[in-house]
Structures are given as structure tokens and as C-alpha cells.
Design an enzyme around this catalytic site. Structure first.
Site, mmCIF file in Angstrom:
data_model
loop_
_atom_site.group_PDB
_atom_site.id
_atom_site.type_symbol
_atom_site.label_atom_id
_atom_site.label_comp_id
_atom_site.label_asym_id
_atom_site.label_seq_id
_atom_site.Cartn_x
_atom_site.Cartn_y
_atom_site.Cartn_z
ATOM 1 N N ALA A 1 24.457 -22.482 -15.736
ATOM 2 C CA ALA A 1 23.248 -21.729 -15.427
ATOM 3 C C ALA A 1 23.498 -20.264 -15.743
ATOM 4 C CB ALA A 1 22.895 -21.903 -13.959
ATOM 5 N N LYS A 2 22.489 -19.492 -15.479
ATOM 6 C CA LYS A 2 22.534 -18.072 -15.816
ATOM 7 C C LYS A 2 23.777 -17.351 -15.299
ATOM 8 C CE LYS A 2 19.371 -14.847 -17.231
ATOM 9 N NZ LYS A 2 19.574 -15.261 -18.587
ATOM 10 N N ARG A 3 24.188 -17.732 -14.101
ATOM 11 C CA ARG A 3 25.321 -16.999 -13.519
ATOM 12 C C ARG A 3 26.605 -17.183 -14.328
ATOM 13 N NH1 ARG A 3 24.245 -21.168 -10.575
ATOM 14 N NH2 ARG A 3 25.796 -22.815 -10.330
ATOM 15 N N GLY B 1 26.764 -16.536 -17.367
ATOM 16 C CA GLY B 1 26.651 -15.646 -18.527
ATOM 17 C C GLY B 1 25.562 -16.132 -19.464
#
Ligand code: GLU
Length: 327
Positions: free
Chosen positions: A253-255, A257
Site C-alpha cells: 500500500a501507499k505506506r 512508498g
């Protein structure tokens, strides 16, 4: 002839995990000389965002995938966008009602959580305790079937018993939906068909022979087989491909990167590096190899896919973005 499909939900950016599933579904169809269908699953109106469908399709093409049927190319089973297929879902609901399997349910999530005697909190919440199961829908009362907002959902009755299938990657699988989820929702309170119903109706209507998708949907498969049986629809073959996880064991997911196709594209990463990298995570390419999907067709085989999720490290992602050299 084999007919495969990819069915993205236009609710957010396509990340590497979605892209790998799309690539594998495409490879599966192409390696068998089959057709590939793109179907947009936009029934979750609360989460669907304008413009995302176009972006997702554009990014999948950028990656090197193509499809024979889909929202932008048409085809014999159009429309390929679920929000335009409501009457087909309504017809299926009517058939379930005629078989005495469909009931109205006014329970809220909270009601269900409170009534569940042995709280079995699976991924999809507690098992439905059956509170409304005697409120069978009378198929001769058309207003009950009319779609639109209502204060009830429609659920299908599920009888106890294992549903088994031989998954192309995961092997023999058995689930007992009555014990795991209980009677499940086939039409939501907002009037839209639930995912489980829409996917079954559409895969059958579109002649899909092989459902290649992420392993997160493995347990949904039993419910879908149950619906196929109740609706007398053919049951497709299932091939659940492993998920891609970040180093922390959570789904990418976004976290983790920049992991969306759009971000990689904007950063100037060539698509062959992305497809090569995706293929390398499942043993279809050498580390660092840059290769377009078309070049992978001859190498594909489900037997080469692992049943375990793929964990990708931060260093691995950095190499994909190109800031650490090829590899
Ligand atoms: N629309 C679903 C998703 O994006 C996929 C459904 C399926 O492949 O059966 O997760």
C-alpha cells in the site's frame, strides 16, 4: 476456448499487487490462446471515484496488457461496467426468490455483532446469526425486487456443508460458508447488487472459463460456487494467485512508498522494467530483466506460481524505481 478476465474496482490507484494479478490473468489467457476480458466492478458507489476507471485502463495498457472485450473496446457481452448491468442482477435475485432462498434483512452491523453468540470475527465480520432468515421474499411482489434504497438488504440462505474446489494454484480447498459467514448479502441496502452476486452473474454471462485473481478472494469462492449452483450457472475454474506483501507482512500500500503504476510511470520508469520486476517476483523473469508482457507468454505456467504470498522488501522496490540501478 479459454476466456479469462481482470475485474478492477475503480476505487483507487492500481498498485503493484493489482498489476501483478492483472499480468498473471492476462498471461494465463494468452498462454492458452484464449480471450481476455476487462470488466469494471464499480458497484461500491461510496468508494468509486470519477476518472479512476479511465486511469486504470490506461495504466494497464501502458504496462503492455490488452483485452479483446471491455468498456473501451466493446464486445458481444457489453456493457462491461457493472453499474450498467443492474437488470441482470435483478433477474438473478428473482430466480433466488423463486427458489425460496432469498430473504429481507433489516439487521445493522451492530445487530449482527451483538446477536452472534460465538463471536466469529473473520475478515468479513461476524457470522450472520440468521435473525431474519424467515422473511422470505415473495417473488410475485415486484416492489420487493425493485432496486433503489430500502431499509433492508437481501440475503441468500446458506445450508451447512462444505464446498470444495480444486484451485489452479492453491490446490484442493474446502470452505463451509454456513459456518464461516452464514447467509450472505446479495443485494445491499443501497439497492446495488453485492459483489458475490454480480461477479457470478457476470462471469457466467461473459462466458468466463477461468477466474484468475488474488488469493484474498479464495474464501469468497465457496459462496460464489453456491450461487452458481442455486442459479444453475456453470462454475468456472479458479486460479488464485498469491498476494504481494510489504516487508511488514501487510498488503502492499501507499505506506510502502511509490507502489502505484501511475507513480512509477510518472517517475519515468519504463513499463518493461515494471513487467519484468513483477514477473521476477513470481519466478517468471530473472532479477533485473526488463521484459514486456508479450515476451512472458511462452514462459507462463501456473505450476511455476508459489502458493505463499510474495514479500517485497524496500530495497527491492527501490531497485524497481531505478534509483538504485537495475536489479
Ligand atoms: N473487483 C474485485 C477487486 O478488485 C475483483 C473481483 C474478482 O476478481 O473476482 O478486488
Amino acid at each position: 476456448m479459454i476466456r479469462g478476465r481482470f475485474a478492477p474496482s475503480p476505487t483507487g490507484a492500481l498498485h503493484l499487487g493489482n498489476a501483478r494479478t492483472a499480468l498473471l490473468a492476462w498471461l494465463h489467457a494468452r498462454a492458452h490462446g484464449g480471450a481476455f476480458i476487462m470488466r469494471v466492478e464499480d458497484l461500491d458507489s461510496g468508494r468509486v471515484r470519477a476518472g479512476i476507471m479511465e486511469r486504470q485502463l490506461d495504466e494497464l495498457r501502458w504496462l503492455g496488457l490488452d483485452w479483446d472485450e471491455g468498456p473501451d473496446v466493446g464486445g458481444p457481452h457489453a456493457p462491461y461496467i457493472q453499474s450498467q448491468r443492474q437488470e441482470r442482477y435483478d433477474a438473478a435475485l428473482r430466480r433466488l426468490a423463486e427458489r425460496g432462498l432469498l430473504f429481507e434483512c433489516t439487521c445493522s452491523r451492530k445487530d449482527i455483532a451483538q446477536a452472534a453468540s460465538a463471536p466469529h470475527e473473520g475478515e468479513e465480520g461476524p457470522r450472520y446469526p440468521g435473525s431474519c432468515r424467515d422473511r422470505l421474499v415473495d417473488p410475485s411482489v415486484p416492489s420487493l425486487m425493485a432496486h433503489g434504497r430500502a431499509d433492508f438488504a437481501l440475503r441468500v440462505r446458506v445450508e451447512p456443508g462444505a464446498i470444495c474446489f480444486a484451485d489452479g494454484v492453491m490446490g484442493d480447498c474446502c470452505f463451509d460458508p454456513a459456518a464461516e459467514t452464514g447467509d450472505f448479502v446479495v443485494r445491499r441496502k443501497d439497492g446495488a447488487a453485492a459483489y458475490q452476486l454480480a461477479v457470478v452473474v457476470d462471469d457466467a454471462a461473459m462466458g468466463v472459463t477461468h477466474v484468475v485473481r488474488g488469493a484474498d478472494l479464495l474464501s469468497s469462492t465457496a459462496r460464489q460456487i453456491l450461487l452458481c449452483r442455486a442459479l444453475e450457472l456453470p462454475v468456472p475454474a479458479f486460479v488464485h494467485v498469491p498476494l504481494m506483501l510489504g516487508a511488514d507482512g501487510e498488503r502492499l500500500a501507499k505506506r510502502h512508498g511509490a507502489v502505484s503504476l501511475g507513480e512509477l510511470r510518472e517517475a519515468g520508469v519504463p513499463p518493461e522494467r515494471v513487467s519484468g520486476w513483477l514477473a521476477a517476483t513470481c519466478g517468471l523473469a530473472a532479477p533485473g530483466e526488463e521484459i514486456a508482457p508479450a515476451g512472458l507468454v511462452a514462459r507462463f505456467g501456473v505450476a511455476r506460481l508459489s502458493t505463499a504470498p510474495t514479500t517485497v522488501s524496500e530495497a527491492h522496490l527501490v531497485r524497481l524505481r531505478g534509483d538504485g540501478g537495475p536489479g
